[in-house]
Design an enzyme around this catalytic site. Sequence first.
Site, PDB file in Angstrom:
ATOM      1  N   PHE A 242      -4.183  -0.894   4.476  1.00 28.87           N
ATOM      2  CA  PHE A 242      -3.805  -1.074   3.117  1.00 28.87           C
ATOM      3  C   PHE A 242      -3.877  -2.744   3.819  1.00 28.87           C
ATOM      4  O   PHE A 242      -3.846  -4.308   2.878  1.00 28.87           O
ATOM      5  CB  PHE A 242      -2.314  -1.212   3.350  1.00 28.87           C
ATOM      6  CG  PHE A 242      -2.733   0.159   2.013  1.00 28.87           C
ATOM      7  CD1 PHE A 242      -3.008   0.391   1.626  1.00 28.87           C
ATOM      8  CD2 PHE A 242      -0.777   1.159   2.341  1.00 28.87           C
ATOM      9  CE1 PHE A 242      -2.873   1.591   0.657  1.00 28.87           C
ATOM     10  CE2 PHE A 242      -1.128   1.849   0.888  1.00 28.87           C
ATOM     11  CZ  PHE A 242      -2.243   2.671   0.949  1.00 28.87           C
TER      12      PHE A 242
ATOM     13  N   PRO B 181       1.065   4.636   7.324  1.00 29.61           N
ATOM     14  CA  PRO B 181       0.160   4.132   8.038  1.00 29.61           C
ATOM     15  C   PRO B 181      -0.077   2.725   7.454  1.00 29.61           C
ATOM     16  O   PRO B 181      -0.685   3.191   6.305  1.00 29.61           O
ATOM     17  CB  PRO B 181      -1.411   5.192   9.028  1.00 29.61           C
ATOM     18  CG  PRO B 181      -0.109   6.444   8.728  1.00 29.61           C
ATOM     19  CD  PRO B 181       0.534   6.239   7.720  1.00 29.61           C
ATOM     20  N   CYS B 182      -0.222   1.264   7.274  1.00 29.40           N
ATOM     21  CA  CYS B 182      -0.029   0.362   6.544  1.00 29.40           C
ATOM     22  C   CYS B 182      -2.152  -0.017   7.088  1.00 29.40           C
ATOM     23  O   CYS B 182      -2.221  -1.057   6.498  1.00 29.40           O
ATOM     24  CB  CYS B 182       0.246  -0.122   6.967  1.00 29.40           C
ATOM     25  SG  CYS B 182       0.462  -1.168   8.863  1.00 29.40           S
ATOM     26  N   GLN B 183      -2.588   0.417   8.195  1.00 26.23           N
ATOM     27  CA  GLN B 183      -3.409  -0.697   8.353  1.00 26.23           C
ATOM     28  C   GLN B 183      -4.793   0.022   7.248  1.00 26.23           C
ATOM     29  O   GLN B 183      -5.350  -1.170   7.116  1.00 26.23           O
ATOM     30  CB  GLN B 183      -4.400   0.683   9.612  1.00 26.23           C
ATOM     31  CG  GLN B 183      -3.286   0.268  10.940  1.00 26.23           C
ATOM     32  CD  GLN B 183      -3.154   2.043  10.971  1.00 26.23           C
ATOM     33  OE1 GLN B 183      -1.871   2.538  10.610  1.00 26.23           O
ATOM     34  NE2 GLN B 183      -2.639   2.599  12.386  1.00 26.23           N
TER      35      GLN B 183
END
Length: 372
Positions: free
Chosen positions: A76, A72-74
């Site tokens: 970052f 998950p990139c949220q």
Amino acid sequence: MRYVSIFSGVEAATLAWEPLGWEPVAFSEIEPFPCAVLAERWPDVPNLGDVTKVDWKNEINGAVDLVVGGSPCQSFSVAGKREGLKGASGLMFEYIRCVQQLRPRWFLWENVPGALTSENGDAFGQLLREMDELGYCLAWRILDAQFFGVAQRRRRLFLVGHLGAESPAEVLFEPDCLSGNPQSSREKRKELTRQAVRSASCSGFKYAAASRASVGKNVFCMTGTQAHCHISDEISGYLTAHIGKDDAPVVVIDSNPENAANEAFGFAQNTRNEVRIVGDGTISGALAANPGMKQTTFVCTSDYASAPLVRRLTPLECERLQGFPDNHTRISWKGKPAEECPDGPRYKAIGNSMAVPVMRWLGERIEAVDRL
């Protein structure tokens, strides 16, 4: 090549690698709608579910050549709260655990470019240290999907690891990228365009500009309502307190409206709620998981015989912008037939996925280096 895909989503990796003859051993996805897509499209591949609860050594039979996944990139992303590893992006450690237990020859990790600077670079640095301690040689690069044959500006970070002393740099970097006199980005783009025209099967990046009427001096302001827009030459529609809603002002720039019929070009709303043309209008902005929020892409079909139409991209168009087969995410859902599959979960699944042509290129490069 046998691989395990975690944080699988709707499996851009498998769509990309099926033509290569690669075998997915298992998926790991927890979100209900992507899980339903996986069950519909690959019923024979087990989905192990919640990545935090998987015992990889006991669940996977036989050796695995590669682990792929985009944790998950949220937290970052520069568009998010930048919580780093304290937020959802902390699931990066589950990716590390999977690689640690399976010990594949290769791994491929994908994320947003913001991962490089999150926590002043410490988060990505920790990933590199952990993988280095496991014995992997590493290389990373930001790749943009628009140079791989899809009309979407989608910049993503890819980290490739190869077990042992051999560097995986050849996967991500063409030989001329490693020379001492690199071309400027403008020169490189022109050369890539020439290569794409000469040979449709050329390796590396592919870029060919889509046709569009040339941009000139005439400016037409419109008020976007996701229905027909009202042109008021050089005068914007009224400004609202919540720009980014359906009544956001949009600007159309074209040299000759009479010649623009049947053409379409895109606008993107960025994280500052600015609505603007992306590049020359022939590519979309990066698809978001929640259209209607920030980073939404709109399409203007500039048919000046009647009022121009500004609308949101359809799920089918979003699938094509990611390089998916048509209707890949159009499935039976919650007791309704595929023809009635709602748009919302499709948008989210597509926006969270990877671009298939980029993954295909990476797979081909890994395979080529693996054979050396």
